[in-house]
Design a protein around this motif. Sequence first.
Motif, mmCIF file in Angstrom:
data_model
loop_
_atom_site.group_PDB
_atom_site.id
_atom_site.type_symbol
_atom_site.label_atom_id
_atom_site.label_comp_id
_atom_site.label_asym_id
_atom_site.label_seq_id
_atom_site.Cartn_x
_atom_site.Cartn_y
_atom_site.Cartn_z
ATOM 1 N N ALA A 87 51.336 7.819 55.152
ATOM 2 C CA ALA A 87 52.785 7.755 54.956
ATOM 3 C C ALA A 87 53.520 8.682 55.919
ATOM 4 N N GLU A 90 53.642 6.988 59.306
ATOM 5 C CA GLU A 90 54.627 5.901 59.286
ATOM 6 C C GLU A 90 56.054 6.437 59.343
ATOM 7 N N ALA A 91 56.283 7.566 58.637
ATOM 8 C CA ALA A 91 57.629 8.134 58.630
ATOM 9 C C ALA A 91 58.022 8.709 59.981
ATOM 10 N N ALA A 152 60.357 4.798 54.824
ATOM 11 C CA ALA A 152 59.069 5.427 55.126
ATOM 12 C C ALA A 152 59.051 6.888 54.680
ATOM 13 N N ASN A 155 58.600 6.972 50.965
ATOM 14 C CA ASN A 155 57.195 6.740 50.632
ATOM 15 C C ASN A 155 56.353 7.985 50.896
ATOM 16 N N ARG A 156 56.702 8.708 51.956
ATOM 17 C CA ARG A 156 55.972 9.946 52.258
ATOM 18 C C ARG A 156 56.176 10.968 51.142
#
Length: 288
Positions: A87, A90-91, A152, A155-156
């Motif tokens: 995550a 992705e972030a 993102a 989600n992180r």
Amino acid sequence: MKNLNTIAIVAASAFACTSFAAADESDLFQLGDQLHGVARPSEIAELPSLVPGTIVEVHVKEGQFVKKGTPLVTMDDRVPRARLLAATVEANLTGALKRAEVEHRMAVSRLNRLRAALSRGAGAGFELEEAEGVRDSAAAAIEQQRDILKAAEANRQLAEAQLAQYTITAPFDGLVTEIHRKSGAIDPSQLIVTMANLSTLEVEMHLPSRLYGTVQRGQTLPLKAGQPIANSINASVVSVSPIIDSASDTFRCLLQINNSQTLLPAGFSVVLKNSDNNTAIGRVTNAR
């Protein structure tokens, strides 16, 4: 004869009034009053597991003093840790956003050139309309990429919070009083560790309503402690309930005992006695 009867009635009335006044004062603190309580930790926490898993390490021992936030028990967190890593990557993927920003700048530059050409009589109106559409599309692409990065990042943060559930930490400064599980698989809500804050002990007493107003917040009262203390200790009144329970004819009073050096255990009994025993209530009565 009538005068003698009148004198007798007056004398009897005076005696009755005197007796009532004396009874009223003595009834307030009746002989044999013993108001009991138990000295308990000001804070106690029974810490369960929030997620299913396997204990991999216990960082503390029973009887150990720990500060707030200290890790107590760690469970196998390899899966949530990997999820957090993914995550986080992705972030931080900002390449698409940068590309969209470059395309937007190029679209704005082309649009400005077309406008300049049109002002000199060159170019066509449909080209300007098309260039404006390209610019607006590039601006929308930027907003889309920003929204993707926001999602993102959310989600992180979620993955980070999930990872934190795999480590049980101390909720306050205090002593580890019991470790219930040291290894093996555990289920959610299964008790793992118990902690207590013994720096301040609290005593809850339910006092008879006739004492209301004699015990006030901020007062220091001496209590007689039972075994293993077997001595007098001071307690501060921190709360006096303004509500009298009609069923028991009592009101709640909360006392605190300073135990900053944690020399006293929790769980011993205390007694607040009347003036006949020269303890707390008697002193409050005299002060009144």
